[in-house]
Design an enzyme around this catalytic site. Structure first.
Site, PDB file in Angstrom:
ATOM      1  CG  ASP A 178     -24.607  43.474  71.832  1.00 28.51           C
ATOM      2  OD1 ASP A 178     -24.751  44.694  71.670  1.00 28.51           O
ATOM      3  OD2 ASP A 178     -23.504  42.905  71.764  1.00 28.51           O
ATOM      4  CE1 TYR A 311     -19.133  45.772  67.793  1.00 29.89           C
ATOM      5  CE2 TYR A 311     -17.902  45.495  69.818  1.00 29.89           C
ATOM      6  CZ  TYR A 311     -19.076  45.826  69.163  1.00 29.89           C
ATOM      7  OH  TYR A 311     -20.175  46.191  69.872  1.00 29.89           O
ATOM      8  CG  HIS A 362     -28.392  47.064  73.987  1.00 28.51           C
ATOM      9  ND1 HIS A 362     -28.642  46.833  72.650  1.00 28.51           N
ATOM     10  CD2 HIS A 362     -27.234  46.393  74.263  1.00 28.51           C
ATOM     11  CE1 HIS A 362     -27.689  46.081  72.141  1.00 28.51           C
ATOM     12  NE2 HIS A 362     -26.827  45.794  73.094  1.00 28.51           N
TER      13      HIS A 362
END
Length: 387
Positions: A178, A311, A362
């Site tokens: 990630d 982000y 994930h």
């Protein structure tokens, strides 16, 4: 970057008053009426939230998590004025290979609790052993509060490079998934003299454009399916990125005041990104692991700063082509992952690539830690054999 305060031992010991306050808030949560059929098409079903909230209050024990954490040496260090929390677990083997593990969102250093012992003390005496460093990314967990802005991926990587240097490691491996799959290569670019190899799970070589006719002919069925799933993600799941990358403080205000809101925000992705696809949260991760992560975010008030780092801080850099790191790169792709090797090879010197398209999600260190450990060792064996 510089060490502004040297490392000191750290023990997780949350005041009981904080846990009592959390239990009260969860117990008294005000939930909306269900929408439509109360299924996952509009978000986390209210029935699921109600059930998990009851588990949180009646059956989950943060003190049990603290007991587990007490078996891992933990520290706090200050780098460029930012507090950084990390685990540092040395192997009993003198020939151990140093490795830094980096988590992503909505994860934390808790992702690696099962994985670390597999690396430090392998059952097979002939298997490679590791000294393991697991930092909490600035803005996450106990690497809070976030000091200032400008914590780009490169700056986070620079802090971790400084940490490895301070710990005395002349050579080391960087591994991540990630967000960590961006930090690990950045460490390689910043520290080519000491970071000797980069291993990632899931996130390199992701296709973000529609494949043209030549690309379709080149791709396998598995790779074409990854193109399809990325397209679906951009259409139906990109909303959380838009919000977190533009309004992280809004997320912080909402989630820091509502533990059930924090649960819903994170559970949506824990469910969507595990395998089997769209499995209920009781399956791949289990309620305790999910609630441990959510509780950690709640107790450390990190919803906004975690969103900001992953982000918002890098929003302007998306799509930029970073310099190719000099280190060899290895990758493992589980069923939920989206990397395509020939795309990854445009950015990295890929010497090892493992495809496991029939299982795994994930969160590899939690869902499939044994296979992740095996692959990391195989990758380093490939490098050794080439020398």
């Amino acid at each position: 970057m510089t060490i502004t305060k040297p490392p000191v031992p750290f023990t997780v010991d949350v005041p009981q008053s904080d846990l009592d306050d959390l239990a009260r808030r969860v117990r008294d949560a005000r939930l909306p009426e269900p929408l439509g059929d109360d299924d996952w098409s509009t978000g986390v079903p209210i029935s699921v939230l109600t059930s998990l909230a009851a588990t949180w209050v009646d059956d989950f024990s943060w003190r049990d998590i603290e007991t587990q954490l007490a078996s891992f040496p933990q520290f706090l260090v200050e780098i460029d004025g930012q507090r950084i929390h990390y685990l540092h677990v040395r192997s009993s083997r003198a020939d151990a290979t140093p490795v830094l593990l980096c988590h992503g969102w909505p994860g934390s250093y808790l992702e690696f609790l099962d994985f670390v012992p597999m690396l430090t003390e392998p059952d097979d005496a002939d298997s490679r052993a590791f000294d393991v460093v697991v930092p909490s990314v600035p803005g996450f967990a106990f690497s809070t509060p976030l000091t200032g802005d400008g914590w780009s991926t490169d700056r986070v990587a620079g802090a971790f490079v400084e940490l490895m240097s301070h710990l005395g490691y002349d050579s080391y491996v960087a591994q991540g998934g990630d967000y960590g799959a961006g930090v690990a290569p950045a460490m390689g670019r910043l520290d080519p003299d000491h970071c000797t190899a980069i291993h990632v799970n899931g996130s390199i070589g992701a296709p973000f454009q529609e494949p043209d006719e030549d690309e379709q002919k080149r791709c396998t069925e598995v790779e074409l399916d990854r193109y399809r799933r990325v397209g679906e993600f951009m259409q139906s799941e990109f909303g959380y990125i838009s919000i977190q990358s533009t309004r992280p403080q809004l997320i912080g205000a909402a989630m820091t005041d509502s533990p059930v809101g924090q649960l819903a925000w994170m559970l949506d992705k824990f469910r969507a990104w595990t395998y089997p696809f769209d499995a209920e949260p009781d399956g791949p991760l289990g309620r305790n692991r999910i609630l441990a992560h959510v509780t950690l975010y709640w107790l450390t008030r990190c919803a906004g700063s975690a969103a900001y780092i992953v982000y918002a801080a890098d929003a302007g850099a998306w799509g930029d082509q970073p310099q190719k790191p000099s280190q060899p790169v290895g990758a493992i792709m589980f069923a939920h992952d989206i990397g395509i090797r020939h795309l990854a090879e445009q950015e990295f010197d890929v010497v090892h690539w493992t495809e496991l398209p029939d299982h795994g999600g994930h969160f590899a260190a939690m869902e499939n830690p044994a296979e992740l450990a095996v692959d990391l060792r195989k990758f380093l064996d490939v490098i050794d054999a080439s020398r």
